[in-house]
Design a protein around this motif. Structure first.
Motif, PDB file in Angstrom:
ATOM      1  N   GLU A 100      35.495  46.808  36.918  1.00 22.83           N
ATOM      2  CA  GLU A 100      35.458  45.302  36.755  1.00 22.83           C
ATOM      3  C   GLU A 100      36.207  44.951  35.199  1.00 22.83           C
ATOM      4  OE1 GLU A 100      34.549  42.666  38.545  1.00 22.83           O
ATOM      5  OE2 GLU A 100      33.975  44.101  40.174  1.00 22.83           O
ATOM      6  N   THR A 159      37.832  45.699  50.819  1.00 18.54           N
ATOM      7  CA  THR A 159      36.699  45.014  50.435  1.00 18.54           C
ATOM      8  C   THR A 159      36.730  44.392  49.154  1.00 18.54           C
ATOM      9  OG1 THR A 159      35.213  45.945  52.225  1.00 18.54           O
ATOM     10  CG2 THR A 159      34.156  44.670  50.463  1.00 18.54           C
ATOM     11  N   PHE A 160      37.035  45.317  48.359  1.00 19.65           N
ATOM     12  CA  PHE A 160      37.238  45.093  46.807  1.00 19.65           C
ATOM     13  C   PHE A 160      38.402  43.952  46.511  1.00 19.65           C
ATOM     14  CE2 PHE A 160      39.166  45.482  42.540  1.00 19.65           C
ATOM     15  CZ  PHE A 160      37.937  45.492  41.687  1.00 19.65           C
ATOM     16  N   GLU A 167      39.491  41.977  48.872  1.00 10.78           N
ATOM     17  CA  GLU A 167      38.939  40.495  49.260  1.00 10.78           C
ATOM     18  C   GLU A 167      38.185  39.571  48.251  1.00 10.78           C
ATOM     19  OE1 GLU A 167      37.251  41.328  52.952  1.00 10.78           O
ATOM     20  OE2 GLU A 167      38.952  41.892  53.923  1.00 10.78           O
ATOM     21  N   GLN A 168      37.408  40.429  47.395  1.00 10.14           N
ATOM     22  CA  GLN A 168      36.376  39.597  46.529  1.00 10.14           C
ATOM     23  C   GLN A 168      37.231  39.666  45.081  1.00 10.14           C
ATOM     24  OE1 GLN A 168      33.313  42.354  46.758  1.00 10.14           O
ATOM     25  NE2 GLN A 168      32.566  41.935  48.623  1.00 10.14           N
ATOM     26  N   HIS A 169      38.357  40.190  44.885  1.00 11.55           N
ATOM     27  CA  HIS A 169      38.974  40.160  43.716  1.00 11.55           C
ATOM     28  C   HIS A 169      40.446  39.667  43.757  1.00 11.55           C
ATOM     29  CE1 HIS A 169      35.731  42.823  43.013  1.00 11.55           C
ATOM     30  NE2 HIS A 169      35.816  42.490  41.561  1.00 11.55           N
ATOM     31  N   ASN A 190      44.642  40.792  44.604  1.00  9.43           N
ATOM     32  CA  ASN A 190      44.897  40.738  46.133  1.00  9.43           C
ATOM     33  C   ASN A 190      46.076  39.950  46.349  1.00  9.43           C
ATOM     34  OD1 ASN A 190      44.748  41.160  48.797  1.00  9.43           O
ATOM     35  ND2 ASN A 190      43.015  39.863  49.079  1.00  9.43           N
TER      36      ASN A 190
END
Length: 343
Positions: free
Chosen positions: A278, A333-334, A336-338, A342
């Protein structure tokens, strides 16, 4: 862009000696992630040939971020097909030596929870701080030696290892340490695209920087300049320098995770894990790391020689296959959330 991973603050790097001294011992390396653990068990058996699978059969084209699988046939010389096979073996060996992967590839950064990035950064920093040999081949050796100790590196480290491994093959083609200014990217070539004997059609790209290892001709590269700058050339049919020939017989001490975390703590960074990942996401410009999973336009391309022998060069050993499938889900998945990463 691709040679270094950015950390915001300039640092006074703790030396390897200081790291060992503060942990109290020269600690044998213990892998932190399952993929690395499985790969490390093979590091002393670099010539092991496990069962292999094809990327284009195991992953969708969108998984690898390519447009589509066209299964087109590309005619090449007999010698080129041999070079493609040798290059494939070299990329696999490089990935076994560098199990944390690239420090500026999102796929590797996410899958190792930032460890590939911080290992690559420290390795690169140490190289920049130390005196450099005048001879290019000795510079390549120095980069390769440090990369093998840290088990991670950006394109220059990956290229140093692939180039060094190829010089031991006594190939009848020149081996080029190439740099693409447009991409800020190092990679190795077998053959010379400026020489009509090879051209882009029969010059082979050897690039272990991408998370999914493929080999291909320069003509089939997705975005490389067909006329890169050449940092160093190893002549055809020439034995490797003695310093390179002995490089892979050595067993250098691997930098331990405790030393990496000690460095991070002293600089105020989180330890390897979700918090470090992060931190990189929040502080690092997205353009300094990439999500380029293969270097070829199409991993399903079939190369056919003058004798009618044909094959694709997108093999993945079984030791990597399940881990890559698992990592693919985690990375996607990471991303998509960041959304900043992306792209």
């Amino acid at each position: 862009m691709y040679k270094k991973f950015h950390l915001e603050n300039d640092i006074n790097l703790i030396s390897h000696h200081d790291l060992s001294a503060q942990t109290g011992q020269d600690i044998p390396h213990t892998p932190t992630y399952s993929r690395v653990s499985k790969v490390r068990s093979t590091l002393t058996r670099l010539n092991h040939q496990p069962k292999k699978f094809k990327l284009h059969q195991e992953f969708t084209h969108s998984d690898l971020k390519v447009n589509e699988y066209q299964h087109k046939t590309e005619s090449v010389k007999n010698q080129t097909l041999r070079h493609l096979n040798i290059a494939s073996e070299v990329v696999t060996k490089t990935k076994r030596l560098m199990p944390y992967g690239a420090g500026n590839q999102l796929f590797n950064i996410v899958s190792t929870k930032g460890e590939s990035a911080i290992r690559s950064y420290i390795s690169s920093y140490l190289f920049e701080q130390n005196p450099k040999p005048e001879e290019p081949i000795q510079q390549i050796k120095q980069i390769a030696e440090r990369a093998i100790r840290f088990k991670a590196g950006n394109c220059d480290a990956m290229e140093a290892i692939t180039f060094s491994l190829l010089t031991t093959q006594n190939l009848s083609a020149p081996i080029l340490s190439a740099f693409d200014h447009d991409r800020d990217h190092f990679y190795t070539l077998i053959g010379d695209p400026k020489d009509p004997t090879w051209g882009t059609k029969n010059t082979v790209v050897v690039d272990a920087w991408h998370p999914f290892g493929t080999v291909y001709t320069l003509r089939q590269a997705s975005i490389l300049n067909p006329e890169p700058d050449i940092f160093f050339q190893h002549p055809p049919s020439t034995p490797a320098p003695n310093s390179i020939a002995t490089l892979f017989g050595e067993r250098p001490r691997t930098v331990h995770i405790a030393e990496i975390d000690l460095f991070a703590e002293k600089q105020g960074y989180p330890n390897v894990g979700d918090d470090l990942l992060e931190y990189f996401y929040e502080t690092s410009p997205p353009e300094l790391c990439r999500d380029e999973r293969v270097g070829t336009k199409d991993p399903s391309t079939i190369y056919k020689d003058n004798n009618g022998v044909s094959q694709t060069f997108d093999e993945i050993p079984i030791e990597f296959l399940q881990e890559q499938k698992s990592t693919l889900k985690t990375a996607d998945t990471f991303l998509e959330q960041h959304p900043k990463w992306n792209f």
